[in-house]
Motif scaffolding. Structure first.
Motif, mmCIF file in Angstrom:
data_model
loop_
_atom_site.group_PDB
_atom_site.id
_atom_site.type_symbol
_atom_site.label_atom_id
_atom_site.label_comp_id
_atom_site.label_asym_id
_atom_site.label_seq_id
_atom_site.Cartn_x
_atom_site.Cartn_y
_atom_site.Cartn_z
ATOM 1 N N ALA A 1 -0.509 -3.834 -5.720
ATOM 2 C CA ALA A 1 -0.396 -2.657 -4.849
ATOM 3 C C ALA A 1 -1.599 -1.745 -5.039
ATOM 4 C CB ALA A 1 0.887 -1.893 -5.163
ATOM 5 N N PHE A 21 6.398 6.438 -8.242
ATOM 6 C CA PHE A 21 5.626 5.232 -7.918
ATOM 7 C C PHE A 21 6.470 3.974 -8.144
ATOM 8 C CE2 PHE A 21 2.276 8.303 -9.216
ATOM 9 C CZ PHE A 21 1.579 8.355 -8.029
ATOM 10 N N ALA A 41 8.938 3.546 -5.353
ATOM 11 C CA ALA A 41 8.319 2.987 -4.138
ATOM 12 C C ALA A 41 8.104 1.489 -4.275
ATOM 13 C CB ALA A 41 6.996 3.694 -3.862
ATOM 14 N N VAL A 47 4.387 7.927 0.219
ATOM 15 C CA VAL A 47 4.822 8.537 -1.040
ATOM 16 C C VAL A 47 4.317 9.978 -1.043
ATOM 17 C CG1 VAL A 47 4.784 8.396 -3.548
ATOM 18 C CG2 VAL A 47 4.719 6.295 -2.183
ATOM 19 N N PHE A 77 -2.728 2.582 -4.133
ATOM 20 C CA PHE A 77 -2.232 3.895 -3.735
ATOM 21 C C PHE A 77 -3.379 4.700 -3.143
ATOM 22 C CE2 PHE A 77 -1.463 8.392 -5.279
ATOM 23 C CZ PHE A 77 -0.488 8.704 -4.347
ATOM 24 N N THR A 104 5.943 2.182 9.044
ATOM 25 C CA THR A 104 5.973 1.923 7.607
ATOM 26 C C THR A 104 7.296 1.275 7.226
ATOM 27 O OG1 THR A 104 6.825 4.154 7.180
ATOM 28 C CG2 THR A 104 4.446 3.873 7.125
ATOM 29 N N ALA A 160 4.512 2.048 1.995
ATOM 30 C CA ALA A 160 5.421 3.146 1.670
ATOM 31 C C ALA A 160 4.649 4.456 1.743
ATOM 32 C CB ALA A 160 6.004 2.975 0.267
ATOM 33 N N CYS A 196 0.860 -1.180 0.000
ATOM 34 C CA CYS A 196 0.000 0.000 0.000
ATOM 35 C C CYS A 196 0.896 1.229 0.000
ATOM 36 C CB CYS A 196 -0.918 0.003 1.222
ATOM 37 S SG CYS A 196 -2.132 1.347 1.223
ATOM 38 N N LEU A 197 0.726 2.064 -1.002
ATOM 39 C CA LEU A 197 1.450 3.331 -1.098
ATOM 40 C C LEU A 197 0.514 4.418 -0.587
ATOM 41 C CD1 LEU A 197 2.973 1.383 -2.962
ATOM 42 C CD2 LEU A 197 3.251 3.252 -4.597
ATOM 43 N N SER A 240 -0.948 7.411 -10.454
ATOM 44 C CA SER A 240 -0.778 6.052 -9.953
ATOM 45 C C SER A 240 -1.375 5.044 -10.917
ATOM 46 C CB SER A 240 -1.436 5.932 -8.573
ATOM 47 O OG SER A 240 -1.517 4.594 -8.156
#
Length: 217
Positions: A167, A153, A156, A114, A169, A134, A112, A7-8, A180
């Motif tokens: 993933a 992106f 990350a 971002v 975002f 994190t 992460a 998960c960003l 994203s």
């Protein structure tokens, strides 16, 4: 979506909120400039600060120089220090941020942060304990690229060792969610205030809290 691995998450207005008016007012006072003039001058350097091409010391020096003469090094140092301390003092985590990050970690999902930001953001996130919750802090000023560019992106994902299709975002800005998605990562736009009628990007869900994000996983 494949099984979620990463998960960003954006920082400002997603997991933290900051009263930037205090920073603008106090830094303008240190520079002996009207607040409006400070805002205009500082905004000229925003993109350079966000992607690390310019430091805060360099930007503050240029602002002071443009307003009359060579800036005193001790004043620039004082402004950099105040900028860092004021950000920490005037930023807080949203109530749902820590439970959200803790739950992701408990589920084995890599995280992460971002963020499009300047050099004072890492100390703030560390002071709030976000770094401990994190896996990596991916900050535009350190990476040399800012959202919505694909580079940040991909950076990350590389740091997390995750694939784009595994993933998601989370961000409050539609344009960054669109970036994203363009990089192959599904997005969730968090809108904590009033809905403004903006149509979300394709493959972007709109949520009102981080708890809602969890429920959609």
């Amino acid at each position: 979506m494949a099984q979620l691995e990463a998960c960003l998450v954006d920082a400002y207005d997603t997991i933290v909120t900051c009263d930037f008016s205090v920073l603008r007012r106090e830094l303008a006072a240190l520079a002996d400039l009207p607040a409006d003039s400070w805002d205009d001058d500082y905004s000229r350097f925003g993109p350079l600060l966000n992607d690390g091409r310019m430091s805060k010391a360099e930007a503050f020096g240029e602002i002071l120089r443009a307003r009359g003469g060579e800036p005193r090094p001790e004043l620039v140092r004082e402004m950099v220090k105040a900028d860092r301390e004021l950000l920490v003092a005037n930023t807080r985590l949203f109530d749902d941020a820590v439970p959200f990050l803790e739950n992701l970690r408990a589920r084995g999902i890599k995280v992460a942060i971002v963020s499009n930001c300047t050099e004072n953001t890492r100390p703030m996130l560390v002071a709030l304990g976000v770094d401990a919750l994190t896996d990596v802090l991916v900050l535009s000023c350190e990476v040399g690229a800012a959202k919505p560019a694909a580079k940040i992106f991909r950076y990350a994902l590389d740091r997390l060792g995750a694939a784009a299709e595994a993933a998601v975002f989370v961000d409050d800005q539609a344009i960054f969610c669109a970036g994203s998605v363009a990089a192959g990562i599904d997005a969730m736009q968090i809108v904590r205030g009033e809905l403004d009628g903006t149509v979300p990007a394709a493959r972007t869900a709109v949520v009102r809290s981080l708890r809602e994000v969890e429920l959609l996983f």
